[in-house]
Scaffold this motif. Structure first.
Motif, PDB file in Angstrom:
ATOM      1  N   ASN A 136       0.849  -1.197   0.000  1.00  0.00           N
ATOM      2  CA  ASN A 136       0.000   0.000   0.000  1.00  0.00           C
ATOM      3  C   ASN A 136       0.881   1.243   0.000  1.00  0.00           C
ATOM      4  O   ASN A 136       1.220   1.798   1.032  1.00  0.00           O
ATOM      5  CB  ASN A 136      -0.935   0.010   1.212  1.00  0.00           C
ATOM      6  N   GLU A 433     -12.167   4.814  -9.934  1.00  0.00           N
ATOM      7  CA  GLU A 433     -13.008   3.909  -9.139  1.00  0.00           C
ATOM      8  C   GLU A 433     -12.372   2.536  -9.000  1.00  0.00           C
ATOM      9  O   GLU A 433     -12.595   1.832  -8.018  1.00  0.00           O
ATOM     10  CB  GLU A 433     -14.390   3.780  -9.784  1.00  0.00           C
ATOM     11  N   ASN A 436      -8.557   0.319  -5.617  1.00  0.00           N
ATOM     12  CA  ASN A 436      -9.178  -0.186  -4.393  1.00  0.00           C
ATOM     13  C   ASN A 436      -8.496   0.411  -3.169  1.00  0.00           C
ATOM     14  O   ASN A 436      -7.773  -0.256  -2.424  1.00  0.00           O
ATOM     15  CB  ASN A 436      -9.110  -1.719  -4.371  1.00  0.00           C
ATOM     16  N   ILE A 437      -8.695   1.726  -2.970  1.00  0.00           N
ATOM     17  CA  ILE A 437      -8.073   2.436  -1.851  1.00  0.00           C
ATOM     18  C   ILE A 437      -9.146   3.214  -1.105  1.00  0.00           C
ATOM     19  O   ILE A 437      -9.897   3.978  -1.709  1.00  0.00           O
ATOM     20  CB  ILE A 437      -6.985   3.417  -2.347  1.00  0.00           C
ATOM     21  N   GLU A 438      -9.222   2.998   0.179  1.00  0.00           N
ATOM     22  CA  GLU A 438     -10.187   3.723   1.015  1.00  0.00           C
ATOM     23  C   GLU A 438      -9.434   4.490   2.088  1.00  0.00           C
ATOM     24  O   GLU A 438      -8.648   3.918   2.835  1.00  0.00           O
ATOM     25  CB  GLU A 438     -11.170   2.736   1.659  1.00  0.00           C
ATOM     26  N   LEU A 439      -9.658   5.790   2.130  1.00  0.00           N
ATOM     27  CA  LEU A 439      -9.058   6.619   3.167  1.00  0.00           C
ATOM     28  C   LEU A 439     -10.122   7.011   4.179  1.00  0.00           C
ATOM     29  O   LEU A 439     -11.303   7.100   3.835  1.00  0.00           O
ATOM     30  CB  LEU A 439      -8.439   7.879   2.548  1.00  0.00           C
ATOM     31  N   SER A 441     -12.819   8.814   6.164  1.00  0.00           N
ATOM     32  CA  SER A 441     -13.692   9.881   5.673  1.00  0.00           C
ATOM     33  C   SER A 441     -13.717  11.098   6.601  1.00  0.00           C
ATOM     34  O   SER A 441     -14.160  12.177   6.203  1.00  0.00           O
ATOM     35  CB  SER A 441     -15.124   9.360   5.507  1.00  0.00           C
ATOM     36  N   CYS A 444     -10.865  13.501   5.197  1.00  0.00           N
ATOM     37  CA  CYS A 444     -10.442  13.283   3.814  1.00  0.00           C
ATOM     38  C   CYS A 444     -11.658  13.326   2.895  1.00  0.00           C
ATOM     39  O   CYS A 444     -12.645  12.631   3.132  1.00  0.00           O
ATOM     40  CB  CYS A 444      -9.719  11.935   3.685  1.00  0.00           C
ATOM     41  N   THR A 446     -12.838  12.253  -0.611  1.00  0.00           N
ATOM     42  CA  THR A 446     -12.438  11.349  -1.685  1.00  0.00           C
ATOM     43  C   THR A 446     -13.389  11.508  -2.870  1.00  0.00           C
ATOM     44  O   THR A 446     -14.607  11.485  -2.709  1.00  0.00           O
ATOM     45  CB  THR A 446     -12.458   9.892  -1.210  1.00  0.00           C
ATOM     46  N   LYS A 448     -14.027   9.727  -6.521  1.00  0.00           N
ATOM     47  CA  LYS A 448     -13.723   8.614  -7.420  1.00  0.00           C
ATOM     48  C   LYS A 448     -14.190   8.956  -8.838  1.00  0.00           C
ATOM     49  O   LYS A 448     -15.281   9.477  -9.035  1.00  0.00           O
ATOM     50  CB  LYS A 448     -14.413   7.331  -6.945  1.00  0.00           C
TER      51      LYS A 448
END
Length: 769
Positions: A136, A433, A436-439, A441, A444, A446, A448
């Motif tokens: 990552n 999209e 496959n990265i989720e920060l 919320s 941040c 985001t 997509k």
């Protein structure tokens, strides 16, 4: 030093005394001129800027170090520790930070399509290598925590560093200490450095041109295995004449301190280097002791068969300006692979179980260090090489480094997101999209997008409204086969670019004189006489591209021994665009302000310091050293603030007084380590295909829009348009993360700069936008 070599780089003045050069300037892959030197006294404008040269070793910046810079850019001091690998000046003047990630690209992509990445190479002066990415990459560079420090550290041994552990299943025969000393116990005489080793590692020796004013300790040569050992350690400060002695400690066997003196240098102190030396102005003010007093006292204390023990003892003896023939250097006694050395602090803990140099910021205790070196030598003599090898010092070193990082994160850890949250700001993250990265919320935002094109359009609209933005474009990685072929072709291309053929020469030519001539342009890896032709030619492969180019520019079409010779590169499919590539490399923003010089002597750097008014804008001296011997090579790179400063210095240094050869640089610093790793054979293996595989040839011929070459050209221009839309005062970081796969890993590449109005005016026309 041979007389002819000694002349190169000498100052054209009579009666000048030789002085030792500060080790600060010669012992590292690069050397920085002290900011207190009167190189350029023009006042700096108060705008955010990056120092013109990175100070990371080999220009490889870890993901953790990059995270340190981003956190410091957000908060500044005193909230965050200042990054040590680069200098961000006037951080409070930064307007915003934009990080652009080109996922799927690497350093190899950048130099394979160097001509296509026109904007990136011209706009960003600061370039550095990145290690191959972990699972990552994004989490690494912004410091996201998962449980503890997931993504940063492998699971490893916990606990304190042991002082004596026998690790099972160790192949002792491969240990460098066993290879050097064997497995049986050795006597004191076997541990002494030989005269050849002392010459290799720059110890003061009688007859050396740099040691004319040194004095000897008058030892009579009666040293035996029973001779007494004395631990020696010196601390130095930087004066107007270089490194000078400010403290000396001498310890005898049994631990008694025979000598611990502060010494006042004869010349003005520029930098007390308190964090290492422990010396302050207040301490030296009342001191009357001079170097000659210490020399006299040391000669009186040492018996005729004394053996001096120290850690990097060449520097101590150099500061003392004394010559002693019988020495044990613990940095070389406890040998490592590839010429590397363990730090004294580590050896004291791993071997002796002692903690030394624990006073943060207050410098080293010379007596403590001298005692540690003496005990390390005694331990080696008592237990022998096999016992040392069984400790597996390399493994202990790695364990300690990992534990240090763990402790740092445990007590001082902050992510970029937490830094932003502490000042009530949010991070903008733009990506596809499919990424496959989720920060988190919480702090941040985001967005997509469906495609890279949409990411680009959103970035142009959004980044100016956010203090910190990450814009990620994703590209399909090369197939393993194509990557391997491309890597092979690039290595061959750089080899052939650094290779020349010269001739014809007469059949009775002076071969020794010809070799001297071509070596004067730079370090030679291979030189061979070619006899396949009617008249002899020389085949020369240089260590650096600048040397080959300088030889071509200086000698092509010139009369040599009455014969007009031609100097050229081998003509292959990989060198057809070489002239264009060399021209573009010279215009690279990192190279324009840097010059290459060949024929420099060891005292050359001292001349530069003594003549600051001749070299305005000199910011750094990059001095390559041999990785095995640690000796300074006979070429260097000088980094200046501006192209004009560099041009003026080049004119002076290549004039008749200095007798040096040089030109503007062609190879960015981060590329040197990769080029040094080129295969030893200079010619291609027979039958090796260097043309692209059929699949790549087909896409090139059809000019498919998704081919990496087309993508490099198109996205360099797009990033250029994005960069132009940023407001002045924006820190922009471009990252090619590199790739990791079961078939092999590729290093990444980082480029960074701070946008300002002057850059906007100079870059826009060249982009054709």
């Amino acid at each position: 030093m041979e007389p002819e070599k000694e002349k190169t780089g000498r100052l054209p003045r009579k009666g000048r005394k030789r002085r030792r050069v500060p080790s600060k300037l010669i012992g590292t892959p690069e050397a920085r001129i002290s900011r207190s030197d009167p190189v350029d006294r023009q006042p700096e404008p108060k705008r955010a800027r990056l120092a013109s040269i990175l100070i990371a070793e080999n220009c490889e910046v870890t993901h953790e170090q990059l995270c340190e810079l981003l956190k410091y850019a957000v908060l500044g001091k005193p909230d965050i520790e200042k990054p040590r690998w680069c200098q961000l000046l006037y951080q409070s003047q930064l307007k915003r930070i934009v990080v652009v990630i080109l996922q799927g690209m690497s350093q190899l992509h950048f130099y394979r399509f160097y001509l296509e990445f026109g904007f990136l190479r011209k706009a960003f002066k600061h370039k550095f290598r990145l290690p191959p990415p972990s699972s990552n990459f994004l989490a690494d560079i912004i410091g996201l925590q998962n449980k503890e420090t997931a993504g940063y550290l492998p699971k490893t041994i916990e606990g304190s560093l042991p002082s004596a552990i026998t690790k099972p299943n160790i192949n002792l025969q491969n240990d460098p200490i066993i290879q050097k000393y064997g497995s049986k116990k050795v006597g004191l005489l076997r541990c002494l450095l030989t005269e050849e080793e002392m010459k290799t590692f720059n110890f003061p020796l009688q007859g050396s041109p740099d040691c004319e004013n040194f004095i000897t300790t008058k030892c009579n040569g009666s040293v035996t295995d029973n001779s007494p050992l004395f631990g020696l350690d010196c601390e130095m400060c930087i004066t107007s004449k270089g490194r000078e002695l400010t403290r000396i400690s001498l310890v005898a066997e049994g631990g008694s301190c025979l000598m611990d003196e502060l010494v006042k240098p004869d010349d003005k102190i520029i930098d007390y280097v308190t964090c290492y030396s422990g010396i302050t102005k207040k301490m030296l003010n009342p001191v009357k002791t001079k170097l000659k007093d210490v020399q006299r006292q040391l000669k009186a204390l040492l018996p005729p068969d004394a053996v001096l023990v120290g850690h990097s003892l060449d520097l101590d003896l150099g500061a003392l300006k004394m010559i002693h023939p019988y020495v044990i250097d613990t940095s070389l006694l406890y040998a490592r692979e590839q010429g590397r050395r363990f730090k004294l602090k580590f050896l004291a803990k791993a071997i002796l179980g002692k903690d030394i140099q624990c006073s943060e910021g207050n410098g080293h205790d010379a007596t403590e260090d001298a005692t540690a070196t003496l005990e390390l030598a005694q331990y080696f003599l008592k237990y022998g090489p096999k016992k040392i090898a069984e400790l597996n010092l390399e493994e202990l070193w790695r364990d300690q480094e990992i534990r240090n990082i763990r402790e740092k994160f445990q007590y001082t850890y902050k992510s970029v997101l937490k830094c932003l949250d502490s000042v009530d700001q949010k991070l903008l993250f733009l990506s596809r999209e499919t990424d496959n990265i989720e920060l988190p919320s919480k702090n941040c935002e985001t967005i997509k997008c469906l495609s890279n094109k949409e990411v680009f359009e959103q970035a142009r609209r959004q980044v100016d409204f956010h203090p910190f933005s990450i814009v990620q474009f994703s590209f399909e990685p090369f197939s393993p086969l194509l990557t391997e072929e491309m890597n092979k072709r690039m290595r061959i291309k750089w080899t052939e670019m650094s290779t020349i053929y010269a001739g014809p020469f007469s059949k009775d030519c002076n071969l020794r004189a010809l070799k001297r001539l071509f070596k004067s342009f730079g370090p030679v890896r291979t030189m061979t006489l070619v006899l396949e032709t009617h008249q002899p030619h020389l085949y020369i492969r240089y260590e650096v591209l600048e040397a080959a180019q300088l030889a071509i520019e200086s000698l092509n079409g010139v009369l040599v021994e009455g014969v007009q010779i031609k100097v050229q590169r081998p003509v292959t499919e990989l060198t057809l665009d070489c002239d264009t590539l060399v021209n573009e490399l010279e215009q690279d923003s990192e190279n324009r302000d840097t010059i290459y010089l060949s024929g420099v002597s060891q005292n050359f750097l001292g001349h530069l310091q003594e003549l600051p008014n001749l070299f305005f804008g000199l910011e750094a001296v990059i001095v390559p050293t041999d990785p095995k011997s640690g000796r300074q090579k006979k070429y260097c790179f000088l980094k200046f603030k501006t192209f004009g400063n560099a041009q003026r210095a080049l004119h002076i240094l290549t004039g008749k007084d200095w007798k040096l050869k040089g030109r503007h640089a062609l190879t960015p610093r981060h590329l040197h380590a990769w080029l040094r790793g080129l295969p030893p054979e200079s010619r291609r293996p027979p039958g090796l295909r260097v043309r692209p595989p059929p699949s790549e040839q087909e896409t090139l011929q059809n000019l498919k829009a998704d081919h990496p070459k087309i993508a490099a050209w198109r996205w360099s221009r797009k990033i250029g348009r994005l960069y132009q839309s940023l407001s002045p005062g924006t820190l922009c970081v471009i990252l090619l993360p590199g790739t990791t796969s079961p078939h092999g890993s590729l290093s990444g590449l980082g480029l960074m700069g701070i946008k300002d109005d002057e850059e906007e005016e100079s870059i826009t026309p060249s982009m054709g936008l």
